[in-house]
Design an enzyme around this catalytic site. Structure first.
Site, mmCIF file in Angstrom:
data_model
loop_
_atom_site.group_PDB
_atom_site.id
_atom_site.type_symbol
_atom_site.label_atom_id
_atom_site.label_comp_id
_atom_site.label_asym_id
_atom_site.label_seq_id
_atom_site.Cartn_x
_atom_site.Cartn_y
_atom_site.Cartn_z
ATOM 1 N N SER A 158 6.864 5.186 9.835
ATOM 2 C CA SER A 158 7.007 3.994 8.998
ATOM 3 C C SER A 158 5.660 3.338 8.759
ATOM 4 C CB SER A 158 7.966 3.003 9.654
ATOM 5 O OG SER A 158 7.248 2.185 10.547
ATOM 6 N N LYS A 159 5.654 2.416 7.807
ATOM 7 C CA LYS A 159 4.421 1.718 7.449
ATOM 8 C C LYS A 159 3.850 0.979 8.645
ATOM 9 C CE LYS A 159 5.019 1.280 2.552
ATOM 10 N NZ LYS A 159 4.666 0.579 1.349
ATOM 11 N N ARG A 160 4.718 0.585 9.553
ATOM 12 C CA ARG A 160 4.239 -0.202 10.704
ATOM 13 C C ARG A 160 3.723 0.672 11.844
ATOM 14 N NH1 ARG A 160 7.979 -2.370 8.091
ATOM 15 N NH2 ARG A 160 9.477 -0.911 8.946
ATOM 16 N N ASP A 161 3.982 1.978 11.787
ATOM 17 C CA ASP A 161 3.595 2.824 12.916
ATOM 18 C C ASP A 161 2.098 2.961 13.088
ATOM 19 O OD1 ASP A 161 6.109 3.365 13.764
ATOM 20 O OD2 ASP A 161 6.355 5.106 12.466
ATOM 21 N N PRO A 191 0.837 -1.207 0.000
ATOM 22 C CA PRO A 191 0.000 0.000 0.000
ATOM 23 C C PRO A 191 0.868 1.251 0.000
ATOM 24 C CG PRO A 191 -0.009 -1.035 2.173
ATOM 25 C CD PRO A 191 0.719 -1.978 1.264
#
Ligand code: GLU
Length: 507
Positions: A263-266, A17
């Site tokens: 980040s994408k994981r945040d 994404p």
């Protein structure tokens, strides 16, 4: 350069994404293009097959569309420089790789991944780092060290190879960035990057430079993470004898704490989306669209993360952004992402919408709850509660009691307000309200207040109880608006029901 020649591109890789930082890059490119009457291109950089993720390309295009970022040339739109998907341009890159070899600025390398890994490990064990570059290339297996015939033989026999850029030795490369100013990098700090692989695919560096040149890109506006690649890109333009475009590297988006890259994981971990749309594949992730953000609010918020208009103005339509945008006002330092500010922007756009528009957006939410409200009534309800909400979905929580009678009563309010006199007072109120004519906000309010005074009751206490029985809690808009809107029968039913259910509390 005439304004007509302004051509910029957003060049994402479909590896998952699109992060909101990517949307911001696309937005700045778009604003820049529109401001100058230029062209905004969407190029899909999908040459890294190993990182290709199904659905990502569609997701990128849908995200831009939702955000109102209109692509002039691209995969869906086509255009004079089609195709815009790099995997469909494979043939082109091979010619350019060959040309660099002919010019002596690139070479074939046959070292196997295992051999390279071995070297890396050996260096590591000595506390050193292995670089394939000017210090080491003459000790490796490549077309600079092997005889011409040997090279031909290896290629003809189908041996795997890569093409590497031959980084000049100890040369200062001067270039400039529109945001960061003049930069000097010595080539000794750079390695011989792989440009092309024998599987027929170019790497990012080669494909990117060749396409920016062929697509006549005038300005490369991209994230700061690509700045370290810039010296190589500048050298590639020089090797080909092409004029390089102008470059602008955008500052990073930082975590809400201000420490480190967002980040994408945040996102879901910190309780807010980092993606524009819901991502439905594999490890799913929430999106601004599904969280109920208006695209205009989302774009407005993103625009100000790294760019400032130089005034106090915070609310901008897309057209206003286009008119105001300039690269000069993009900052150098990272922009801290603030999820509360994102909500604030949405609330601003929410409040600016008419009651009718909000009612139209709210209608499906109400229908989903099983109600079929009259539109005019819904508009009225929205007008009463909208100031308390910042999202369409909040409206249900602010207005549910217009549709459903309370099923329970806030224990704290009951404890504070409901006493032994309450059942009698509320029964008297019931009788009084039953006779109010006409049953409008104003008449009801005057009648109830006069009645309270005539009885010598405490106005606050009585009105709080009245609200408790109508709403089940101490929330909601003006009490008499609620009563008038649900109507006499429903008001009486809720009073009767509440008296019955709460009587036992003090019995
Ligand atoms: N494909 C690169 C990316 O995914 C493009 C970088 C650039 O704009 O040059 O971000």
């Amino acid at each position: 350069m005439t304004e007509k020649n302004i051509r910029v591109r957003f060049a994402p890789s479909p590896t998952g994404p699109l992060h909101i930082g990517g949307v911001r890059t696309a937005l700045y490119n778009y604003l820049f293009a529109r401001h100058h009457g230029g062209t905004f291109i969407l190029r899909i950089e999908d040459t890294d097959q190993a990182r290709y993720v199904e659905g990502a390309e569609e997701y990128i295009m849908d995200s831009l569309e939702w955000a109102g970022i209109k692509t002039d040339e691209g995969v869906r739109e086509g255009g004079p420089f089609a195709p815009y998907r790099q995997s469909e341009r494979k043939e082109i890159y091979r010619q350019y790789s060959d040309e660099l070899i002919r010019r002596g600025d690139a070479y074939y390398a046959f070292d196997s991944p295992e051999e390279l890994e071995q070297l890396r490990k050996e260096h590591e064990s000595r506390g050193a780092t292995f670089n394939y570059g000017c210090a080491t290339r003459m000790t490796m297996k490549n077309s600079l060290t092997l005889a011409g015939k040997e090279v031909e033989k290896r290629i003809a026999s189908g041996e795997q190879y890569v093409v590497r850029y031959r980084m000049p030795e100890n040369e200062d490369i001067h270039f400039s960035d529109l945001i960061r100013g003049d930069i000097v990098v010595n080539t000794s700090t750079l390695d011989d990057k792989v440009l092309y692989k024998s599987d027929g695919m170019p790497t990012y560096h080669l494909a990117n430079i060749v396409d920016d040149h062929l697509m006549e890109i005038s300005h490369v506006i991209r994230g700061e993470e690509w700045l370290p690649s810039l010296p190589l890109h500048v050298l590639l333009y020089r090797s080909f004898g092409w004029d390089a475009p102008l470059f602008a590297h955008l500052p990073l988006l930082l975590k809400p704490t201000g420490k480190g890259k967002l980040s994408k994981r945040d996102g879901d971990k910190m309780g807010f989306p980092v993606f524009p749309l819901y991502w439905p594949y594999g490890e799913t992730a929430s999106g601004y669209r599904e969280e109920g953000y208006f695209p205009e609010a989302f774009v407005n918020m993103l625009a100000l993360l790294g760019w400032n208009p130089g005034t106090e103005q915070e609310i901008f339509t897309m057209d206003e952004l286009i008119a105001a945008f300039s690269i000069d006002r993009v900052g150098k330092s990272g922009a801290r992402f603030d999820p509360d500010k994102a909500k604030w922007f949405n609330a601003k756009y929410f409040q600016a919408k008419s009651d009718e528009e909000l009612a139209r957006l709210f209608m499906p939410v109400v229908e989903e709850k099983g109600f079929q409200p009259d539109f005019a009534r819904l508009v009225k309800i929205v007008s009463l509660v909208k100031e308390r909400a910042g999202f369409v979905r909040d409206l249900w929580y602010e207005a549910d009691f217009f549709f459903v009678a309370p099923e329970s009563y806030d224990a704290e309010v009951v404890r504070k307000r409901w006493n032994t006199d309450s059942p009698r007072q509320m029964t008297e109120l019931f009788g009084m309200v039953a006779g109010v004519q006409p049953f409008t906000t104003e008449v009801l309010e005057t009648s109830v207040k006069e009645w309270i005074v005539s009885k010598g009751y405490n106005t606050g206490a009585i009105l709080n109880l009245f609200r408790l029985l109508l709403v089940g809690a101490s929330r909601g808009p003006h009490l008499f608006d609620i009563a008038a809107l649900i109507g006499r029968d429903e008001t009486l039913a809720r009073l009767g029901n509440g008296i019955g259910r709460l009587a036992s509390t003090t019995a």
